[in-house]
Design a protein around this motif. Structure first.
Motif, PDB file in Angstrom:
ATOM      1  N   GLY A  11      16.747 -21.171 -18.360  1.00 20.35           N
ATOM      2  CA  GLY A  11      17.165 -22.554 -19.330  1.00 20.35           C
ATOM      3  C   GLY A  11      16.235 -22.974 -19.953  1.00 20.35           C
ATOM      4  N   ARG A  12      16.774 -23.837 -20.564  1.00 21.41           N
ATOM      5  CA  ARG A  12      15.407 -25.168 -21.145  1.00 21.41           C
ATOM      6  C   ARG A  12      13.940 -24.574 -20.646  1.00 21.41           C
ATOM      7  N   LEU A  13      14.087 -25.496 -19.368  1.00 20.69           N
ATOM      8  CA  LEU A  13      12.837 -25.838 -18.914  1.00 20.69           C
ATOM      9  C   LEU A  13      12.467 -24.431 -18.498  1.00 20.69           C
ATOM     10  N   GLY A 141      31.008 -29.176 -21.995  1.00 16.82           N
ATOM     11  CA  GLY A 141      29.751 -29.053 -22.993  1.00 16.82           C
ATOM     12  C   GLY A 141      30.184 -29.827 -24.340  1.00 16.82           C
ATOM     13  N   SER A 142      29.183 -29.607 -25.322  1.00 24.66           N
ATOM     14  CA  SER A 142      29.643 -30.051 -26.289  1.00 24.66           C
ATOM     15  C   SER A 142      30.873 -31.450 -26.471  1.00 24.66           C
ATOM     16  N   VAL A 143      29.774 -32.164 -26.294  1.00 24.95           N
ATOM     17  CA  VAL A 143      30.640 -33.842 -25.622  1.00 24.95           C
ATOM     18  C   VAL A 143      31.207 -34.536 -26.529  1.00 24.95           C
ATOM     19  N   GLU A 144      30.243 -33.714 -28.033  1.00 27.52           N
ATOM     20  CA  GLU A 144      30.131 -34.783 -29.394  1.00 27.52           C
ATOM     21  C   GLU A 144      31.330 -34.386 -30.193  1.00 27.52           C
ATOM     22  N   VAL A 156      28.495 -40.385 -22.948  1.00 24.58           N
ATOM     23  CA  VAL A 156      27.164 -40.504 -22.574  1.00 24.58           C
ATOM     24  C   VAL A 156      26.837 -39.430 -21.983  1.00 24.58           C
ATOM     25  N   ASP A 157      25.491 -38.807 -23.126  1.00 22.37           N
ATOM     26  CA  ASP A 157      24.925 -37.373 -24.007  1.00 22.37           C
ATOM     27  C   ASP A 157      23.527 -36.951 -24.096  1.00 22.37           C
ATOM     28  N   ILE A 158      23.025 -35.982 -23.126  1.00 27.73           N
ATOM     29  CA  ILE A 158      21.397 -35.904 -23.615  1.00 27.73           C
ATOM     30  C   ILE A 158      21.690 -35.682 -25.120  1.00 27.73           C
ATOM     31  N   VAL A 159      20.386 -36.477 -25.686  1.00 26.58           N
ATOM     32  CA  VAL A 159      20.059 -36.410 -27.447  1.00 26.58           C
ATOM     33  C   VAL A 159      18.414 -36.399 -27.076  1.00 26.58           C
ATOM     34  N   GLU A 160      18.349 -35.556 -28.053  1.00 23.75           N
ATOM     35  CA  GLU A 160      16.980 -34.614 -28.292  1.00 23.75           C
ATOM     36  C   GLU A 160      16.122 -35.073 -29.497  1.00 23.75           C
ATOM     37  N   THR A 161      16.807 -34.248 -30.923  1.00 20.85           N
ATOM     38  CA  THR A 161      16.262 -34.696 -31.468  1.00 20.85           C
ATOM     39  C   THR A 161      17.255 -35.510 -32.336  1.00 20.85           C
ATOM     40  N   GLY A 162      17.939 -35.018 -31.398  1.00 24.23           N
ATOM     41  CA  GLY A 162      19.297 -36.173 -32.068  1.00 24.23           C
ATOM     42  C   GLY A 162      20.165 -35.240 -33.852  1.00 24.23           C
ATOM     43  N   SER A 163      20.101 -34.208 -33.414  1.00 20.96           N
ATOM     44  CA  SER A 163      20.496 -33.394 -34.717  1.00 20.96           C
ATOM     45  C   SER A 163      21.701 -33.224 -34.146  1.00 20.96           C
ATOM     46  N   THR A 164      22.335 -33.510 -33.679  1.00 19.12           N
ATOM     47  CA  THR A 164      23.834 -33.169 -33.371  1.00 19.12           C
ATOM     48  C   THR A 164      24.803 -34.158 -33.336  1.00 19.12           C
TER      49      THR A 164
HETATM   50  O1  LIG Z   1      19.916 -33.894 -29.744  1.00 23.22           O
HETATM   51  P1  LIG Z   1      19.589 -32.360 -30.642  1.00 23.22           P
HETATM   52  O2  LIG Z   1      18.872 -31.885 -30.287  1.00 23.22           O
HETATM   53  O3  LIG Z   1      20.736 -32.019 -30.958  1.00 23.22           O
HETATM   54  O4  LIG Z   1      20.216 -31.829 -28.171  1.00 23.22           O
HETATM   55  C1  LIG Z   1      21.087 -32.701 -28.121  1.00 23.22           C
HETATM   56  C2  LIG Z   1      22.518 -31.391 -27.636  1.00 23.22           C
HETATM   57  O5  LIG Z   1      22.021 -30.545 -27.145  1.00 23.22           O
HETATM   58  C3  LIG Z   1      22.964 -30.830 -25.524  1.00 23.22           C
HETATM   59  O6  LIG Z   1      23.536 -29.799 -25.590  1.00 23.22           O
HETATM   60  P2  LIG Z   1      23.249 -28.346 -25.667  1.00 23.22           P
HETATM   61  O7  LIG Z   1      23.532 -27.532 -26.109  1.00 23.22           O
HETATM   62  O8  LIG Z   1      22.867 -27.698 -24.209  1.00 23.22           O
HETATM   63  O9  LIG Z   1      24.887 -27.614 -25.606  1.00 23.22           O
HETATM   64  P3  LIG Z   1      26.683 -28.301 -24.158  1.00 23.22           P
HETATM   65  O10 LIG Z   1      26.668 -29.467 -25.233  1.00 23.22           O
HETATM   66  O11 LIG Z   1      27.114 -26.939 -24.614  1.00 23.22           O
HETATM   67  O12 LIG Z   1      26.068 -28.277 -23.424  1.00 23.22           O
HETATM   68  C4  LIG Z   1      23.316 -31.985 -25.551  1.00 23.22           C
HETATM   69  O13 LIG Z   1      24.518 -32.196 -25.113  1.00 23.22           O
HETATM   70  C5  LIG Z   1      23.338 -32.386 -26.737  1.00 23.22           C
HETATM   71  O14 LIG Z   1      24.885 -31.904 -27.320  1.00 23.22           O
END
Ligand SMILES: O=P(O)(O)OC[C@H]1O[C@H](OP(=O)(O)OP(=O)(O)O)[C@H](O)[C@@H]1O
Ligand SMILES: Nc1ncnc2c1ncn2[C@@H]1O[C@H](COP(=O)(O)OP(=O)(O)OP(=O)(O)O)[C@@H](O)[C@H]1O
Length: 214
Positions: A11-13, A141-144, A156-164
């Motif tokens: 995947g991503r890595l 998934g899609s914890v948001e 509590v989730d991963i934030v990369e660009t913050g777009s989601t």
């Molecule tokens: O800050 P961003 O750039 O928007 O990235 C963050 C999003 O990416 C990951 O989800 P992923 O795409 O892995 O999908 P998932 O939620 O179904 O695990 C993570 O769980 C956030 O939802």
């Protein structure tokens, strides 16, 4: 000599790790043309690459069926385990954050909060440090979605660009921890193949910094 087995998080890595191997001069043809194969040789370097889900990378390293692993710090924080964490590769950079609906005052009031997350251990430890009791709901998934649907006060989730977060009317309340790809090593492999593994990791770090590999 038996090959060194590297478990790589697919995947991503994956792309960044393969790019790093190519910078090191490895022939990654098999990794580019993998089809459905899961164990791929880098013949000239006497390496086998195993493609696995993040949590499984840790399992394979802990059990000693793979020697070296590339996995996100998020997975290490969530699953822990007994292995050496030897290098930070810098890529796969993102962070764990506490987030929720824009404008909400998360710390207001005394009622126990509900937190949705894919990472219950990271979440538990984060709130334990604050001496705060929270109700944790595991989401896959899609914890948001959880705060939007009214299931949770925050995530509590991963934030990369913050777009989601942005595109769903959410915002970061607090940073939890920075994340990037790490190299982990089985403790026995590190003893038995110390020189080979140290050279490999040294070269990965040099290639990452754009320095010449040895
Ligand atoms: O800050 P961003 O750039 O928007 O990235 C963050 C999003 O990416 C990951 O989800 P992923 O795409 O892995 O999908 P998932 O939620 O179904 O695990 C993570 O769980 C956030 O939802
Ligand atoms: N935006 C991001 N979302 C999730 N992980 C990211 C992000 N940016 C970098 N990473 C890193 O990439 C690693 C692998 O992410 P990937 O999305 O491939 O798998 P996953 O979402 O954890 O698992 P899966 O989608 O298979 O359930 C993560 O463990 C993390 O270290």
């Amino acid at each position: 000599m038996k090959p060194i087995r590297i478990a790589l998080t697919k995947g991503r890595l994956e792309k960044d790790t393969v790019a790093l191997f190519e910078t090191m001069g490895f022939d990654c043809t098999a990794l580019h043309n993998k089809g459905r194969r899961l164990i791929l040789p880098i013949p000239d370097a006497n390496i086998e690459v195993v493609l696995a889900k993040a949590a499984d990378v840790i399992t394979y390293i802990e059990h000693g069926v793979c020697d070296v692993g590339v996995v996100g710090k998020d997975t290490i924080m969530e699953y822990g385990g007994s292995f050496f964490e030897v290098a930070d590769l810098g890529f796969g950079a993102c962070r764990f954050a506490l987030a929720g609906k824009k404008g909400d005052d998360f710390y207001a009031g005394y009622a126990e909060k509900t937190i949705a997350t894919k990472y219950p251990n990271v979440t538990r430890q984060f709130f334990e440090k604050k001496n705060m009791d929270v109700n944790i709901v595991k989401i896959e998934g899609s914890v948001e979605l959880a705060p939007l649907l009214g299931l949770a006060d925050a995530i509590v989730d991963i934030v990369e660009t913050g777009s989601t977060l942005r595109e769903n009317g959410l915002e970061v309340f607090e940073e939890v921890a920075p994340i990037s790809a790490r190299v982990i090593v089985n403790t026995v492999s590190m003893k038995l193949d110390q020189q080979t593994i140290e050279t490999l990791i040294g070269n990965m770090e040099r290639a990452r910094k754009g320095e010449e590999v040895r």
